[in-house]
Design a protein around this motif. Sequence first.
Motif, PDB file in Angstrom:
ATOM      1  N   SER A  88       0.820  -1.217   0.000  1.00 39.69           N
ATOM      2  CA  SER A  88       0.000   0.000   0.000  1.00 39.69           C
ATOM      3  C   SER A  88       0.857   1.272   0.000  1.00 39.69           C
ATOM      4  O   SER A  88       0.356   2.353   0.305  1.00 39.69           O
ATOM      5  CB  SER A  88      -0.941   0.002   1.208  1.00 39.69           C
ATOM      6  OG  SER A  88      -0.221  -0.109   2.428  1.00 39.69           O
ATOM      7  N   HIS A  89       2.144   1.136  -0.299  1.00 41.74           N
ATOM      8  CA  HIS A  89       3.027   2.290  -0.452  1.00 41.74           C
ATOM      9  C   HIS A  89       3.366   2.469  -1.943  1.00 41.74           C
ATOM     10  O   HIS A  89       3.427   1.473  -2.679  1.00 41.74           O
ATOM     11  CB  HIS A  89       4.328   2.095   0.337  1.00 41.74           C
ATOM     12  CG  HIS A  89       4.194   2.377   1.803  1.00 41.74           C
ATOM     13  ND1 HIS A  89       3.520   1.528   2.666  1.00 41.74           N
ATOM     14  CD2 HIS A  89       4.642   3.420   2.558  1.00 41.74           C
ATOM     15  CE1 HIS A  89       3.573   2.038   3.895  1.00 41.74           C
ATOM     16  NE2 HIS A  89       4.240   3.172   3.865  1.00 41.74           N
ATOM     17  N   LEU A 141      -3.060  -9.426  -1.390  1.00 37.42           N
ATOM     18  CA  LEU A 141      -2.408  -8.147  -1.664  1.00 37.42           C
ATOM     19  C   LEU A 141      -2.706  -7.680  -3.081  1.00 37.42           C
ATOM     20  O   LEU A 141      -2.832  -6.470  -3.329  1.00 37.42           O
ATOM     21  CB  LEU A 141      -0.901  -8.266  -1.437  1.00 37.42           C
ATOM     22  CG  LEU A 141      -0.476  -8.591   0.012  1.00 37.42           C
ATOM     23  CD1 LEU A 141       1.043  -8.680   0.118  1.00 37.42           C
ATOM     24  CD2 LEU A 141      -1.032  -7.574   1.013  1.00 37.42           C
ATOM     25  N   SER A 142      -2.858  -8.626  -3.998  1.00 42.18           N
ATOM     26  CA  SER A 142      -3.259  -8.258  -5.364  1.00 42.18           C
ATOM     27  C   SER A 142      -4.678  -7.703  -5.377  1.00 42.18           C
ATOM     28  O   SER A 142      -4.984  -6.746  -6.116  1.00 42.18           O
ATOM     29  CB  SER A 142      -3.146  -9.472  -6.292  1.00 42.18           C
ATOM     30  OG  SER A 142      -1.807  -9.932  -6.372  1.00 42.18           O
ATOM     31  N   LEU A 143      -5.556  -8.270  -4.560  1.00 41.78           N
ATOM     32  CA  LEU A 143      -6.928  -7.755  -4.464  1.00 41.78           C
ATOM     33  C   LEU A 143      -6.941  -6.319  -3.967  1.00 41.78           C
ATOM     34  O   LEU A 143      -7.848  -5.544  -4.287  1.00 41.78           O
ATOM     35  CB  LEU A 143      -7.760  -8.638  -3.526  1.00 41.78           C
ATOM     36  CG  LEU A 143      -8.066 -10.059  -4.007  1.00 41.78           C
ATOM     37  CD1 LEU A 143      -8.752 -10.855  -2.904  1.00 41.78           C
ATOM     38  CD2 LEU A 143      -8.928 -10.036  -5.265  1.00 41.78           C
ATOM     39  N   MET A 144      -5.940  -5.950  -3.185  1.00 42.89           N
ATOM     40  CA  MET A 144      -5.859  -4.586  -2.661  1.00 42.89           C
ATOM     41  C   MET A 144      -5.232  -3.625  -3.672  1.00 42.89           C
ATOM     42  O   MET A 144      -5.153  -2.423  -3.417  1.00 42.89           O
ATOM     43  CB  MET A 144      -5.059  -4.563  -1.352  1.00 42.89           C
ATOM     44  CG  MET A 144      -5.699  -5.389  -0.252  1.00 42.89           C
ATOM     45  SD  MET A 144      -4.791  -5.371   1.321  1.00 42.89           S
ATOM     46  CE  MET A 144      -5.253  -3.752   1.960  1.00 42.89           C
ATOM     47  N   GLY A 145      -4.772  -4.153  -4.815  1.00 41.85           N
ATOM     48  CA  GLY A 145      -4.262  -3.310  -5.876  1.00 41.85           C
ATOM     49  C   GLY A 145      -2.787  -3.437  -6.158  1.00 41.85           C
ATOM     50  O   GLY A 145      -2.286  -2.862  -7.134  1.00 41.85           O
ATOM     51  N   VAL A 192      -6.792  -0.534  -2.071  1.00 42.77           N
ATOM     52  CA  VAL A 192      -8.234  -0.764  -1.937  1.00 42.77           C
ATOM     53  C   VAL A 192      -8.491  -1.603  -0.683  1.00 42.77           C
ATOM     54  O   VAL A 192      -7.921  -2.693  -0.539  1.00 42.77           O
ATOM     55  CB  VAL A 192      -8.771  -1.514  -3.174  1.00 42.77           C
ATOM     56  CG1 VAL A 192     -10.268  -1.761  -3.040  1.00 42.77           C
ATOM     57  CG2 VAL A 192      -8.445  -0.750  -4.450  1.00 42.77           C
ATOM     58  N   PRO A 193      -9.323  -1.127   0.237  1.00 41.33           N
ATOM     59  CA  PRO A 193      -9.633  -1.953   1.407  1.00 41.33           C
ATOM     60  C   PRO A 193     -10.429  -3.186   0.999  1.00 41.33           C
ATOM     61  O   PRO A 193     -11.268  -3.119   0.095  1.00 41.33           O
ATOM     62  CB  PRO A 193     -10.459  -1.023   2.297  1.00 41.33           C
ATOM     63  CG  PRO A 193     -11.055  -0.022   1.360  1.00 41.33           C
ATOM     64  CD  PRO A 193     -10.065   0.147   0.238  1.00 41.33           C
ATOM     65  N   PRO A 220      -6.961   3.715   2.676  1.00 41.62           N
ATOM     66  CA  PRO A 220      -8.142   4.439   3.164  1.00 41.62           C
ATOM     67  C   PRO A 220      -9.282   3.481   3.486  1.00 41.62           C
ATOM     68  O   PRO A 220      -9.471   2.468   2.806  1.00 41.62           O
ATOM     69  CB  PRO A 220      -8.513   5.341   1.975  1.00 41.62           C
ATOM     70  CG  PRO A 220      -7.297   5.384   1.112  1.00 41.62           C
ATOM     71  CD  PRO A 220      -6.579   4.095   1.313  1.00 41.62           C
ATOM     72  N   GLY A 221     -10.027   3.780   4.533  1.00 40.98           N
ATOM     73  CA  GLY A 221     -11.164   2.947   4.892  1.00 40.98           C
ATOM     74  C   GLY A 221     -10.789   1.821   5.834  1.00 40.98           C
ATOM     75  O   GLY A 221      -9.746   1.850   6.490  1.00 40.98           O
TER      76      GLY A 221
END
Length: 442
Positions: A112-113, A137-141, A163-164, A188-189
């Motif tokens: 997420s960085h 982690l791929s689902l989070m982008g 993405v949360p 975020p979220g």
Amino acid sequence: MSHSAPQPIEISASDALKGRVTVPGDKSISHRSLMLSGLAVGESRIEGLLEGEDVLATAAAMRTMGVTIERSGDGIWRVWGVGVGGLLQPGQALEMGNSGTSTRLLAGLIASHPITATFTGDASLSKRPMGRVIEPLSLMGADITASPGGRLPMMVRGMNPAVPIEYTLPVASAQVKSAVLLAGLNTPGITRVIEPVATRDHSERMLAGFGATLTVEPTNRGRVISITGEAELKPQDIVVPGDPSSAAFWAVAASIVPGSEVTIANVGLNPTRAGLFTALHMMGADITEVDPRTVGGEPVADLIVRHAPLTAIDVPPDLAPSMIDEYPVLFVAAAFAQGRSVARGAHELRVKESDRIAAMVAALGACGVVLEEFEDGLAVTGTGGDPIPGGATIASLLDHRIAMAMTVAGLHAKAPITIDDAAPVATSYPTFFATLEELQGK
């Protein structure tokens, strides 16, 4: 950190083990202390950090991403954090040595960085699958490119903002849970992890201690852990308790070597980690807790372990998550018990530093122990307290816990046991063999 020159060692039957030992700091807590201190704003102090190769790999990676980490002469580690979101682009690959924990948790941080990092490791780590952490982690982008089979070398390109997600763990894994929660810190979220089977909860305890907004709710789906992103972590003074996984070797050694009495000081007894001691109690081990206390939010006690006859048990499968790293030395204890012990429900052992089920079948079998292998565990027929035959050379397979477990087995064997390479022990317990000599009065 690769082990190029094997360091063989021969272990002979031992007289009674006597004395008091202090085991290294808890490995899981040490990793997390460095990571969360690195994301706090200001100076954190860590006392009792495990200074093994795995944890030093984490420290080196955090330094590469801009965190200032220093060790003072009094053994206190000081960390000046950069704040959540403040990690910098590393100028080189992150060399993880043998540390799967470092790899999976740092992948979560980076996910997420807005940075890209390449993870490399030694021959053992490079065989371990990373797919279970790549998926969430791929689902989070995050954009993650791994080697064939989801292995190292692996490149992680973080997504910011990420993405949360709400993610249900398909297998019990504290590392996967922690990776998602750490990614959620800068997302975020609200990020949620649903844990059908409880695993070690150091990440939850430490995240809350550092000031993250985190809730844990028991539901009919399991434990739901929710973390609110874009957190501001506050620096902490941390005292790391002794690692129960390291203490396990002395608990079993004292239990099987006649006449032994060993006090193991300052052992962390977090209930999500203490399954091995529960199993030993069930087998009739003589273990007394002295001076129970709470240190840094973690339950701690001194353990006095005396030799005692052990009786075979059926190990409850629900103990597996709380003792997953201790199964190799539990199999050793079972080799000296009266009767046939059965341990099932430990599929995770197949994907540790080695396939620990196959490794222990080969090692104990070569030493004359009667075994039956299952996909998810072992049945071990014990000697009733007599020495095992021994006399074999054991392949440690670059796995520190195989090397230490079979060292313990050699302490009550008719013929010496040779470990082909004891070097991997330094990943988690650099002073292990020196401590053994102290207990032997050498």
